[in-house]
Scaffold this active site. Structure first.
Site, PDB file in Angstrom:
ATOM      1  N   ASN A  85       0.831  -1.203   0.000  1.00 17.73           N
ATOM      2  CA  ASN A  85       0.000   0.000   0.000  1.00 17.73           C
ATOM      3  C   ASN A  85       0.870   1.260   0.000  1.00 17.73           C
ATOM      4  OD1 ASN A  85      -2.377   1.408  -0.068  1.00 17.73           O
ATOM      5  ND2 ASN A  85      -3.077   0.815   1.960  1.00 17.73           N
ATOM      6  N   HIS A 114      -8.629   4.133   7.914  1.00 17.73           N
ATOM      7  CA  HIS A 114      -8.981   2.750   7.623  1.00 17.73           C
ATOM      8  C   HIS A 114     -10.407   2.427   8.030  1.00 17.73           C
ATOM      9  CE1 HIS A 114      -4.643   1.902   7.015  1.00 17.73           C
ATOM     10  NE2 HIS A 114      -5.115   0.928   6.248  1.00 17.73           N
TER      11      HIS A 114
END
Length: 508
Positions: free
Chosen positions: A350, A381
């Site tokens: 990521n 998140h």
């Protein structure tokens, strides 16, 4: 993917592909996603070949990219796409109306606040998102773009040159974007569904036809002492796109034949937990986590291929003289699978999210950089409890790994055989630590997470905490960004470019 076959009728997106979903046994929202990404790939080739800067002006390119992106949103998410459109429009009103001295703060508060409200609603209203289409992915992506642009606009209009780093000066925005430019940057069809987030200046260069020429100018001007880039045609991304599509095919086949046979939830199955030995449970956890990665590889690599097919993502000429199309790559699979340290793994996973965290938080706050970056990553998140178990677990593991590496690694560098043995040992330890750390991230809820931890006897928590305490006196801890990346499970290199080497020879 492929685990919620009983929820195909609950998507808010298009149902045109419902027969395909039922025949393949995949949830309809995932079939819609894949169909849109494949359409985006075809549209990207058309965009580069027939709507190139030599055939169409920036306005047309911006408009087409935006309209296609909005169409894909509506197809996948139906009325839920209104959430993404609303936050983008609100954020543009902020940069138009707000004082530039505070535009970055207002944009961050609006985008992150809206994202958090939507995340909370999925957990507490829609039962962990199981019975509703998950539109949080595109919303998370536009949140990154909105805040990145706002901070870079603040840099360009409110700060003096000597107040910025070299990188910040390069990325600063000195003119407020027009509405069509803002919409195109946030909603373009290449990155609307799964990203990655890129810098506004890079995207505008791409739309206006300067993306490749600028990097060729830098290369030929630096390496050859002359600007001879205009004597050669722009490098084609075709071979790179084909290679990435082959990777996607491999990941898809792996998912179909391997991943679905190793479900994550079996790690907390009562019969398995109560009857299997510790070694069996540990082995299954290891392979089930390994098998879960290809679906992420698939999504990120396909998104990268879409951008490259459109002519976006050119990073320059590498040391071997070949064109590099990794400017906005989000994953380095080889670096992940061969990682021999916690840091190296995170550096290759990521990647663009790590760069975003560094851009809008770690490089900005005057103090408590680590804690604030951790908090921002956690909020971004979502609010699933499993995410926070993962982040908290990563803290002692990263500290212990750093301390062990400093204390013992140099003893294994004397002979090649010892170095090889050390690499094999640290590879295994890293992969097991990652498995233990990210399991709650996939389990999501509190109860299954605690079941898993109890089945593992909390051994990684205990070992890492004891190791950190024992070695604390020998090495005083520092607070480099590398540690913060491990804590927030995001990654970027020091130069804010994707890391494409293992970095195993570095002392963390």
């Amino acid at each position: 993917m492929g685990e919620r076959t009983d929820t195909v009728f609950n998507t808010t997106g298009s149902r045109w592909l419902l027969p395909v979903s039922e025949r393949l046994g995949f949830p309809l929202d995932q079939v819609n996603f894949l169909a849109c990404q494949l359409l985006a790939l075809a549209a990207a080739f058309w965009f580069r070949l027939y709507l190139s800067p030599s055939h169409a002006g920036p306005l047309i390119r911006h408009a087409v990219a935006t309209l296609l992106g909005v169409a894909f949103l509506i197809f996948c998410f139906g009325w839920y796409s209104a959430h993404i459109l609303v936050v983008v429009v609100l954020s543009y009103l902020i940069i138009v109306q707000a004082d530039f001295n505070n535009v970055h703060r207002y944009s961050m508060l609006t985008a992150m606040g809206y994202l958090t409200v939507c995340q909370v609603s999925r957990v507490f209203i829609f039962n962990y998102g199981i019975l509703s289409t998950d539109f949080s992915g595109p919303l998370m992506m536009v949140t990154q773009k909105i805040t990145t642009l706002a901070f870079q606009l603040h840099d360009g209009l409110c700060k003096k040159s000597d107040q910025l780093t070299l990188e910040q000066r390069h990325l600063a925005i000195y003119v407020r974007p027009r509405l069509i430019e803002y919409l195109s940057y946030n909603l373009n069809f290449m990155s609307i569904l799964v990203g990655p987030c890129s810098n506004y200046n890079d995207y505008v260069d791409f739309i206006e036809g300067r993306h490749i020429s600028r990097r060729l100018t830098q290369h030929f001007g630096t390496c050859n002492g002359q600007n001879g880039y205009d004597k050669a045609p722009d490098p084609s991304p075709l071979s790179t796109v084909c290679r990435k599509l082959l990777v996607c095919c491999g990941c898809m086949l792996f998912f179909i034949f391997v991943t679905r046979s190793l479900p994550i939830n079996y790690n907390v199955d009562p019969h398995f937990v109560n009857n299997a030995s510790f070694l069996t449970r540990l082995t299954y956890a290891f392979f089930s986590i390994q098998a879960a990665r290809p679906k992420f590889y698939f999504a990120w690599t396909l998104a990268d291929a879409v951008n490259n097919a459109a002519g976006y993502g050119f990073g320059g000429i590498d040391q071997s003289g070949k064109a590099s199309w990794d400017l906005i790559s989000n994953v380095n699979i080889l670096g992940i699978e061969t990682a021999t340290s916690f840091k190296t793994f995170i550096d290759n996973w990521n990647i663009r999210t790590g760069i975003w965290l560094k851009t809008v938080c770690y490089d900005r706050v005057p103090k408590h950089k680590l804690a604030l970056t951790f908090i921002l990553s956690a909020l971004w998140h979502g609010v699933f409890p499993g995410y926070y178990f993962t982040f908290i677990t990563a803290i002692p593991i990263s500290i212990a790994a750093k301390a062990v590496r400093k204390s013992v690694r140099h003893y294994f560098l004397v002979f090649r055989g010892l170095k090889l043995a050390y690499d094999i040992l640290t590879w295994g330890a890293t992969q097991l630590a990652i498995c233990y750390t990210v399991m709650p991230f996939l389990l999501l809820a509190v109860e299954p997470t605690l079941v898993y931890y109890r089945s593992m006897y909390f051994h990684v928590h205990i070992i890492s905490i004891l190791t950190a305490i024992v070695l604390h006196q020998k090495h005083k801890p520092r607070e480099p960004f590398a540690t913060s990346k491990s804590l927030v499970l995001s990654s970027c290199s020091t130069q804010c470019q994707p890391v494409h080497s293992n970095n195993n020879d570095k002392t963390d």
